[in-house]
Design a protein around this motif. Structure first.
Motif, PDB file in Angstrom:
ATOM      1  N   HIS A  72       5.034  22.313  27.626  1.00  0.00           N
ATOM      2  CA  HIS A  72       4.947  23.549  28.399  1.00  0.00           C
ATOM      3  C   HIS A  72       3.485  23.829  28.736  1.00  0.00           C
ATOM      4  CE1 HIS A  72       8.927  24.067  26.515  1.00  0.00           C
ATOM      5  NE2 HIS A  72       9.211  24.813  27.561  1.00  0.00           N
ATOM      6  N   ILE A  73       3.238  24.146  30.000  1.00  0.00           N
ATOM      7  CA  ILE A  73       1.889  24.485  30.452  1.00  0.00           C
ATOM      8  C   ILE A  73       1.915  25.910  30.993  1.00  0.00           C
ATOM      9  CG2 ILE A  73      -0.030  23.835  31.938  1.00  0.00           C
ATOM     10  CD1 ILE A  73       1.152  21.036  32.119  1.00  0.00           C
ATOM     11  N   LEU A  74       1.087  26.787  30.400  1.00  0.00           N
ATOM     12  CA  LEU A  74       1.014  28.190  30.793  1.00  0.00           C
ATOM     13  C   LEU A  74      -0.163  28.394  31.750  1.00  0.00           C
ATOM     14  CD1 LEU A  74       2.505  28.139  27.954  1.00  0.00           C
ATOM     15  CD2 LEU A  74       1.836  30.536  27.767  1.00  0.00           C
ATOM     16  N   PHE A  75       0.125  28.926  32.932  1.00  0.00           N
ATOM     17  CA  PHE A  75      -0.894  29.180  33.943  1.00  0.00           C
ATOM     18  C   PHE A  75      -1.216  30.670  34.002  1.00  0.00           C
ATOM     19  CE2 PHE A  75       1.088  25.210  35.055  1.00  0.00           C
ATOM     20  CZ  PHE A  75       0.050  24.423  35.500  1.00  0.00           C
ATOM     21  N   PRO A  76      -2.373  31.016  34.538  1.00  0.00           N
ATOM     22  CA  PRO A  76      -2.748  32.431  34.616  1.00  0.00           C
ATOM     23  C   PRO A  76      -2.039  33.196  35.716  1.00  0.00           C
ATOM     24  CG  PRO A  76      -4.444  31.093  35.591  1.00  0.00           C
ATOM     25  CD  PRO A  76      -3.469  30.136  34.972  1.00  0.00           C
ATOM     26  N   SER A  77      -1.323  32.497  36.588  1.00  0.00           N
ATOM     27  CA  SER A  77      -0.627  33.163  37.682  1.00  0.00           C
ATOM     28  C   SER A  77       0.654  32.397  37.963  1.00  0.00           C
ATOM     29  CB  SER A  77      -1.520  33.198  38.934  1.00  0.00           C
ATOM     30  OG  SER A  77      -0.870  33.838  40.006  1.00  0.00           O
ATOM     31  N   ALA A  78       1.523  33.014  38.740  1.00  0.00           N
ATOM     32  CA  ALA A  78       2.798  32.378  39.077  1.00  0.00           C
ATOM     33  C   ALA A  78       2.564  31.071  39.834  1.00  0.00           C
ATOM     34  CB  ALA A  78       3.650  33.330  39.910  1.00  0.00           C
ATOM     35  N   ILE A  79       3.421  30.116  39.587  1.00  0.00           N
ATOM     36  CA  ILE A  79       3.293  28.789  40.192  1.00  0.00           C
ATOM     37  C   ILE A  79       3.859  28.799  41.610  1.00  0.00           C
ATOM     38  CG2 ILE A  79       4.013  26.384  40.005  1.00  0.00           C
ATOM     39  CD1 ILE A  79       4.201  26.894  36.938  1.00  0.00           C
ATOM     40  N   ARG A  80       3.078  28.251  42.532  1.00  0.00           N
ATOM     41  CA  ARG A  80       3.498  28.221  43.934  1.00  0.00           C
ATOM     42  C   ARG A  80       3.891  26.819  44.399  1.00  0.00           C
ATOM     43  NH1 ARG A  80      -0.086  30.669  48.972  1.00  0.00           N
ATOM     44  NH2 ARG A  80       1.476  30.349  50.597  1.00  0.00           N
ATOM     45  N   TYR A  81       3.213  25.811  43.874  1.00  0.00           N
ATOM     46  CA  TYR A  81       3.427  24.437  44.349  1.00  0.00           C
ATOM     47  C   TYR A  81       3.191  23.475  43.204  1.00  0.00           C
ATOM     48  CZ  TYR A  81       2.215  20.014  46.690  1.00  0.00           C
ATOM     49  OH  TYR A  81       2.143  18.711  47.067  1.00  0.00           O
ATOM     50  N   VAL A  82       4.050  22.446  43.117  1.00  0.00           N
ATOM     51  CA  VAL A  82       3.909  21.418  42.087  1.00  0.00           C
ATOM     52  C   VAL A  82       4.083  20.050  42.737  1.00  0.00           C
ATOM     53  CG1 VAL A  82       4.825  20.468  39.936  1.00  0.00           C
ATOM     54  CG2 VAL A  82       4.824  22.938  40.294  1.00  0.00           C
ATOM     55  N   ASP A  83       3.197  19.119  42.381  1.00  0.00           N
ATOM     56  CA  ASP A  83       3.311  17.751  42.874  1.00  0.00           C
ATOM     57  C   ASP A  83       3.116  16.787  41.711  1.00  0.00           C
ATOM     58  OD1 ASP A  83       3.343  15.780  45.218  1.00  0.00           O
ATOM     59  OD2 ASP A  83       1.515  15.216  44.152  1.00  0.00           O
ATOM     60  N   ILE A  84       4.045  15.846  41.559  1.00  0.00           N
ATOM     61  CA  ILE A  84       3.935  14.850  40.499  1.00  0.00           C
ATOM     62  C   ILE A  84       3.498  13.528  41.111  1.00  0.00           C
ATOM     63  CG2 ILE A  84       5.591  15.939  38.956  1.00  0.00           C
ATOM     64  CD1 ILE A  84       7.720  14.065  39.969  1.00  0.00           C
ATOM     65  N   GLY A  85       2.678  12.784  40.353  1.00  0.00           N
ATOM     66  CA  GLY A  85       2.100  11.569  40.892  1.00  0.00           C
ATOM     67  C   GLY A  85       3.024  10.377  40.884  1.00  0.00           C
ATOM     68  N   SER A  86       4.070  10.419  40.079  1.00  0.00           N
ATOM     69  CA  SER A  86       4.998   9.284  40.026  1.00  0.00           C
ATOM     70  C   SER A  86       6.345   9.758  39.519  1.00  0.00           C
ATOM     71  CB  SER A  86       4.439   8.185  39.114  1.00  0.00           C
ATOM     72  OG  SER A  86       4.493   8.585  37.758  1.00  0.00           O
ATOM     73  N   GLU A  87       7.291   8.848  39.530  1.00  0.00           N
ATOM     74  CA  GLU A  87       8.634   9.164  39.050  1.00  0.00           C
ATOM     75  C   GLU A  87       8.745   9.050  37.532  1.00  0.00           C
ATOM     76  OE1 GLU A  87      11.275   6.580  41.118  1.00  0.00           O
ATOM     77  OE2 GLU A  87      11.052   7.621  43.039  1.00  0.00           O
ATOM     78  N   ILE A 146       1.502   3.396  32.365  1.00  0.00           N
ATOM     79  CA  ILE A 146       0.564   3.723  33.430  1.00  0.00           C
ATOM     80  C   ILE A 146       0.269   5.214  33.440  1.00  0.00           C
ATOM     81  CG2 ILE A 146       0.185   3.667  35.927  1.00  0.00           C
ATOM     82  CD1 ILE A 146       2.131   1.331  36.055  1.00  0.00           C
ATOM     83  N   GLU A 147      -1.005   5.539  33.561  1.00  0.00           N
ATOM     84  CA  GLU A 147      -1.386   6.949  33.686  1.00  0.00           C
ATOM     85  C   GLU A 147      -0.918   7.504  35.021  1.00  0.00           C
ATOM     86  OE1 GLU A 147      -5.517   8.717  32.716  1.00  0.00           O
ATOM     87  OE2 GLU A 147      -5.483   8.581  34.913  1.00  0.00           O
ATOM     88  N   THR A 148      -0.385   8.700  34.994  1.00  0.00           N
ATOM     89  CA  THR A 148       0.013   9.360  36.229  1.00  0.00           C
ATOM     90  C   THR A 148      -0.659  10.732  36.290  1.00  0.00           C
ATOM     91  OG1 THR A 148       1.901  10.037  37.612  1.00  0.00           O
ATOM     92  CG2 THR A 148       2.092  10.410  35.227  1.00  0.00           C
ATOM     93  N   ASN A 149      -0.389  11.460  37.355  1.00  0.00           N
ATOM     94  CA  ASN A 149      -1.061  12.755  37.477  1.00  0.00           C
ATOM     95  C   ASN A 149      -0.099  13.839  37.907  1.00  0.00           C
ATOM     96  OD1 ASN A 149      -0.863  11.791  40.197  1.00  0.00           O
ATOM     97  ND2 ASN A 149      -2.385  13.324  40.776  1.00  0.00           N
ATOM     98  N   LEU A 150      -0.558  15.081  37.789  1.00  0.00           N
ATOM     99  CA  LEU A 150       0.229  16.267  38.121  1.00  0.00           C
ATOM    100  C   LEU A 150      -0.707  17.292  38.735  1.00  0.00           C
ATOM    101  CD1 LEU A 150       2.877  18.036  37.749  1.00  0.00           C
ATOM    102  CD2 LEU A 150       1.908  18.703  35.546  1.00  0.00           C
ATOM    103  N   SER A 151      -0.287  17.877  39.846  1.00  0.00           N
ATOM    104  CA  SER A 151      -1.100  18.892  40.527  1.00  0.00           C
ATOM    105  C   SER A 151      -0.294  20.170  40.682  1.00  0.00           C
ATOM    106  CB  SER A 151      -1.542  18.399  41.908  1.00  0.00           C
ATOM    107  OG  SER A 151      -2.314  17.216  41.795  1.00  0.00           O
ATOM    108  N   VAL A 152      -0.950  21.302  40.484  1.00  0.00           N
ATOM    109  CA  VAL A 152      -0.287  22.601  40.564  1.00  0.00           C
ATOM    110  C   VAL A 152      -1.173  23.585  41.318  1.00  0.00           C
ATOM    111  CG1 VAL A 152       0.634  24.555  39.248  1.00  0.00           C
ATOM    112  CG2 VAL A 152       0.947  22.220  38.397  1.00  0.00           C
ATOM    113  N   VAL A 153      -0.577  24.345  42.218  1.00  0.00           N
ATOM    114  CA  VAL A 153      -1.256  25.440  42.901  1.00  0.00           C
ATOM    115  C   VAL A 153      -0.558  26.737  42.492  1.00  0.00           C
ATOM    116  CG1 VAL A 153      -1.867  26.484  45.120  1.00  0.00           C
ATOM    117  CG2 VAL A 153      -1.880  23.997  44.857  1.00  0.00           C
TER     118      VAL A 153
END
Length: 297
Positions: A50-65, A90-97
Motif C-alpha cells: 500500500h502506498i499512501l499519497f498526500p492527495s487523491a490519485i488522478r492517474y496511474v501508469d505501470i511499466g510492465s505487466e 526485471i526491474e519495472t516502474n510505476l508512475s502516479v499523478v
C-alpha cells in the motif's frame, strides 16, 4: 595528413561529448533540476503493498505487466500494488499523478518477503506541518482530509467551550449534556458531555442518533431515520463514579422539518439509566461556524 586531421577531429568530438555529458549533471553527481528521483518499492505475489499519497490519485501508469495497481476503494489517495507473476527478475516502474498536481515515480522490484509493505510518502512533511500529513481522503468526509477533521475535533475537545446551554438530560444521578453544535465545510460537530454524580460506574452500551416525529418522540418510536456519525473523536466505553467524560461526533449536514427532531440516546450496559437529548431544527441552524471561533489548526 588527412589521417591526422581525422584523428584530431575525433579527439575534439570526444572531448566535446565529455564536456556536454559533464554539463548534464550538477557537481557532486547530483542530477539536473527537474529530474524526479524515483522511490524504491518492493512487491510480492502473495502480499499487497500500500502506498499512501498526500492527495487523491488522478492517474496511474505501470511499466510492465509484472505488476498490477489499483486505488483502494473509498480511500482515494491509497494505491494497492501487487506482483501479477511470482519471482520476476526485471526491474519495472510505476508512475502516479495526484490531484494536487504532483508526479511520483517508483522503481519496483520483486521480493517474496518485502520488509516494508506500507509506504507513507509524506511522513517527514507530516512532522513538519500537520497540514501536509498523510491523510486518507474518504469520500464520506468530502474535501476535508482526515487529519484536518481529526484536528478540528481535537481542538473542540481541548477548548471545551459550552455554547449550547439548554439541551440536557438528567436522571438517576447521570447527566447527559449537549455542549455545542458546530459546522465546518458542510459537516456538523456535536460536543457532548456525560456526568456521573454517583459512585456507581456508568458503562456505555451504545450511543444512537436518529430523527423521529415530535408527536411520538416521548413514546415508543415507530417512524425513525437513523443518523450515522461519520467519525467519533474517541471510543466512549463509560464514565466512572463521580467522573465526567466528553466526546465529539462528526455528522453530515442536515436540517429538520417542523414536525421532526433529532434524538441523541446513550444507553447503559446492563442498566437502566438511559439518557436522551432532543435537538430541534432551530438548534441546528444556530450551529457555531468553526471559522468564527478563531481556532488554530
Amino acid at each position: 595528413m588527412n589521417i591526422v586531421i581525422i584523428r584530431i577531429t575525433l579527439v575534439m568530438l570526444i572531448l566535446f561529448c565529455i564536456k556536454t555529458s559533464a554539463q548534464d549533471t550538477l557537481p557532486n553527481n547530483r542530477p539536473l533540476p527537474g529530474w524526479i528521483k524515483p522511490y524504491k518499492a518492493e512487491v510480492a505475489y502473495d502480499k499487497t503493498t500500500h502506498i499512501l499519497f498526500p492527495s487523491a490519485i488522478r492517474y496511474v501508469d505501470i511499466g510492465s505487466e509484472y505488476i498490477v495497481a489499483e486505488v483502494a476503494g473509498d480511500a482515494d489517495n491509497v494505491l494497492r500494488v501487487k506482483a501479477s507473476v511470482p519471482d520476476f527478475e526485471i526491474e519495472t516502474n510505476l508512475s502516479v499523478v495526484t490531484h494536487d498536481g504532483r508526479f511520483y515515480s517508483f522503481n519496483v522490484h520483486y521480493n517474496a518477503n518485502p520488509i516494508v509493505t506500507n509506504y507513507d510518502l509524506l511522513k517527514v512533511q507530516q512532522e513538519e506541518s500537520r497540514k501536509l500529513g498523510s491523510d486518507v481522503l474518504l469520500r464520506e468526509l468530502g474535501n476535508d482530509p482526515s487529519s484536518l477533521v481529526g484536528l478540528v475535533m481535537e481542538t473542540l475537545y481541548k477548548k471545551d467551550k459550552k455554547v449550547v446551554r439548554h439541551i440536557g438530560s438528567k436522571s438517576f444521578g447521570i447527566q447527559f449534556l449537549l455542549k455545542g453544535i458546530y459546522i465546518h465545510n458542510g459537516k456538523y460537530y456535536f460536543h457532548t458531555e456525560l456526568r456521573n454524580h454517583t459512585h456507581v460506574p456508568f458503562d456505555v452500551d451504545f450511543i444512537n442518533f436518529k430523527i423521529v416525529d415530535k408527536k411520538i418522540a416521548k413514546r415508543t418510536v415507530i417512524q425513525e431515520t437513523p443518523v450515522i456519525p461519520l467519525r467519533t473523536y474517541k471510543n466512549q466505553d463509560g464514565v466512572g463514579g463521580k467522573s465526567t467524560d466528553r466526546n465529539i461526533f462528526l455528522l453530515d449536514r442536515f436540517t429538520l422539518a417542523s414536525d421532526k427532531m433529532l434524538l441523541i440516546e446513550i444507553f447503559e450496559k446492563n442498566g437502566g439509566r438511559h439518557q436522551v437529548l432532543q435537538v430541534e431544527n432551530e438548534d441546528l441552524i444556530r450551529a457555531k461556524l468553526i471559522s468564527d471561533m478563531h481556532l488554530r489548526f
